[in-house]
Design an enzyme around this catalytic site. Structure first.
Site, PDB file in Angstrom:
ATOM      1  N   ARG A  63     -58.418 -89.821   2.554  1.00 45.06           N
ATOM      2  CA  ARG A  63     -57.966 -91.197   2.333  1.00 45.06           C
ATOM      3  C   ARG A  63     -56.877 -91.604   3.324  1.00 45.06           C
ATOM      4  O   ARG A  63     -56.797 -92.770   3.732  1.00 45.06           O
ATOM      5  CB  ARG A  63     -57.490 -91.351   0.887  1.00 45.06           C
ATOM      6  CG  ARG A  63     -58.660 -91.325  -0.106  1.00 45.06           C
ATOM      7  CD  ARG A  63     -58.207 -90.973  -1.487  1.00 45.06           C
ATOM      8  NE  ARG A  63     -59.239 -91.114  -2.502  1.00 45.06           N
ATOM      9  CZ  ARG A  63     -60.178 -90.209  -2.779  1.00 45.06           C
ATOM     10  NH1 ARG A  63     -60.230 -89.076  -2.084  1.00 45.06           N
ATOM     11  NH2 ARG A  63     -61.059 -90.427  -3.743  1.00 45.06           N
ATOM     12  N   GLY A 106     -69.467 -84.991   0.867  1.00 46.29           N
ATOM     13  CA  GLY A 106     -69.794 -86.083  -0.041  1.00 46.29           C
ATOM     14  C   GLY A 106     -68.723 -87.158  -0.021  1.00 46.29           C
ATOM     15  O   GLY A 106     -69.023 -88.360  -0.070  1.00 46.29           O
ATOM     16  N   ASP A 140     -63.673 -79.725 -10.027  1.00 51.86           N
ATOM     17  CA  ASP A 140     -63.874 -78.786  -8.914  1.00 51.86           C
ATOM     18  C   ASP A 140     -63.420 -77.365  -9.263  1.00 51.86           C
ATOM     19  O   ASP A 140     -63.723 -76.418  -8.540  1.00 51.86           O
ATOM     20  CB  ASP A 140     -63.129 -79.271  -7.661  1.00 51.86           C
ATOM     21  CG  ASP A 140     -63.772 -80.530  -7.080  1.00 51.86           C
ATOM     22  OD1 ASP A 140     -64.946 -80.801  -7.395  1.00 51.86           O
ATOM     23  OD2 ASP A 140     -63.097 -81.242  -6.322  1.00 51.86           O
ATOM     24  N   ARG A 185     -73.638 -76.292  -9.278  1.00 48.09           N
ATOM     25  CA  ARG A 185     -72.599 -75.319  -9.659  1.00 48.09           C
ATOM     26  C   ARG A 185     -72.783 -74.771 -11.067  1.00 48.09           C
ATOM     27  O   ARG A 185     -72.198 -73.738 -11.394  1.00 48.09           O
ATOM     28  CB  ARG A 185     -71.202 -75.922  -9.481  1.00 48.09           C
ATOM     29  CG  ARG A 185     -70.829 -76.042  -8.016  1.00 48.09           C
ATOM     30  CD  ARG A 185     -69.415 -76.548  -7.802  1.00 48.09           C
ATOM     31  NE  ARG A 185     -69.149 -76.634  -6.369  1.00 48.09           N
ATOM     32  CZ  ARG A 185     -68.223 -77.416  -5.829  1.00 48.09           C
ATOM     33  NH1 ARG A 185     -67.464 -78.188  -6.598  1.00 48.09           N
ATOM     34  NH2 ARG A 185     -68.041 -77.428  -4.523  1.00 48.09           N
TER      35      ARG A 185
END
Ligand code: S3P
Length: 430
Positions: free
Chosen positions: A26, A92, A312, A343
């Site tokens: 960002r 992503g 995550d 995952r």
């Protein structure tokens, strides 16, 4: 292939793990959109960030390095007026957020990525961006796709999936749209975009209502370059947190972390399981996390609104669960299926090869505790977080663990092995 074998290892000392990946993406993107110069300290150096950096350079931003700082000369939202082709590799975040950031291009921009990224769902950003006036050409709502727009229109959008990447793509497109944009989320997700915009002079307001959060962004905004310091990444710290609480004698301080409630789910869940973890404020406004060996962990249930706060870190939580007393259940985590690997499956498949007892569910796992893990041959599924989770698993196992495709860790944390070695001690038994 990596041969991992440790003899009574433990983690001790102080460590600043790699810088935050979400904030690094960002910082570059907002700097590139802005007018003037942005100076970024401690930008993460990893493959996913290179994907974002190279894409922004191609679109017209000047990004250079000066004495360890990254300098971005922004385009003042005027992206290059020509047809361009971008390869976002494995990232992503780059693919989804840049679709929003570049949404005001009148020329056609083409996006593609590696094999894994081409499998990941893009309908979630295509649908809202089309509502704002972006025209997409896509075969199956996945990469590769191309897009351009004539004029963007602000909108109010309720997120159908709890995703910070979708929220951010819409907000970034909203910056150059006519009229204001409001994103409504019923399940809070990481809030870096809305938190960082004001540093660039961005006008955004976050209202936490009883049942949802509203993020209101003023349309057609210019941003101003600024100076930023990227903190350490709690998702990278997570490997060391888990390594420390699971290995006897460990006593580790992880430096320069933020205490952001949209990212700290792992710490919250581990505290509930009985982990010895303590936040200690630093003078610079950031925090150290003191992590000690925690022998009496108890199984738990992780579900609902907690999931995005540790999405995550769930593969690591699965590893912790194998060592806790009693069963751990993870539910409502179907998003794990569309990460860099599936995952739910990659975590269960590889940990089972090391002796874990895990039942795979549609939206998570049921994991038996008190497992004595053993050596074996495991693979990363080309997924950085699975590779590093398996290296931490190897700390618990006296026999050799052979790991293939371990270079996947370069996606988010190329210095992982060096950092591990810097705090790793072993007791050699005679
Ligand atoms: C990210 C958001 C999360 C996370 C990813 C980084 C971000 O993805 O898993 O690693 O920087 O916005 P989703 O938004 O798809 O949940």
């Amino acid at each position: 292939m990596m041969n991992l074998r440790f003899s009574h290892p433990y983690l001790k000392g102080k460590l600043r793990v790699a810088s935050d990946k979400s904030i690094s993406h960002r910082a570059l993107m907002l700097g590139a959109y802005s007018k003037g110069k942005t100076e970024i300290h401690h930008l993460l150096q990893a493959k996913d960030i290179t994907s974002t950096k190279e894409a922004l350079q191609k679109a017209g931003a000047m990004i250079t390095e000066d004495n360890g700082r990254i300098i971005v000369e922004g385009c003042n939202r005027q992206w290059k007026e020509e047809e361009l082709f971008f390869d976002l590799g494995n990232s992503g975040t780059s693919a989804r957020l840049l679709s929003g950031l570049f949404a005001n291009t009148t020329k056609t921009y083409h996006f593609t990525g590696d094999e894994s990224l081409q499998q990941r769902p893009m309908k979630r950003i295509i649908d809202p961006l089309e509502k704002m006036g972006v025209h997409f050409t896509t075969q199956n709502m996945k990469l590769p796709f191309a897009f351009s727009s004539m004029e963007l229109q602000g909108m109010t959008y309720s997120l159908p999936v709890a995703s910070a990447q979708v929220k951010s793509a819409i907000l970034l497109a909203g910056l150059s749209a006519k009229g204001d944009t409001t994103v409504i989320e019923t399940i809070p997700t990481r809030n870096h975009t809305e938190e960082m915009l004001p540093f660039f002079g961005g006008r955004v307001e976050v209202q936490e209502k009883e049942e949802h959060t509203e993020i209101q962004l003023v349309g057609n905004q210019e941003l101003e370059g600024t100076e930023l310091f990227v903190p350490a990444d709690i998702s990278s710290a997570a490997f060391f947190i888990v390594g420390a609480i699971l290995t006897p004698k460990s006593d580790l301080y992880l430096m320069d972390l933020t205490k952001n409630k949209t990212r700290n789910g792992l710490v919250e869940v581990l505290l509930r399981m009985g982990a010895h973890l303590e936040w200690i404020p630093q003078e610079n406004g950031l925090y150290q996390l003191h992590c000690q060996y925690s022998p009496n962990l108890k199984g738990t249930i992780v579900e609902g609104k907690e999931i995005p706060q540790l999405i995550d870190e769930l593969p690591l939580l699965a590893l912790v669960a194998t060592q806790a007393e009693g069963k751990t259940i993870v539910r409502n985590a179907e998003e794990l299926k569309v990460k860099e690997s599936n995952r739910i499956l990659s975590t269960a498949t590889e940990l089972k090869k090391l002796g874990a007892e895990i039942v795979v569910k549609e939206d998570g796992w049921e994991i038996a505790g008190d497992s004595l893990l053993h050596g074996g041959k495991v693979e990363s599924h080309q997924d950085h977080r699975i590779a590093m989770m398996l290296m931490i698993a190897a700390l618990l196992i006296p026999e050799p663990v052979f790991l293939t495709d371990e270079q996947a860790m370069e996606i988010s944390y190329p210095s992982f092995m060096n950092n591990l070695q810097s705090v790793l001690y072993e007791e050699f038994m005679i």
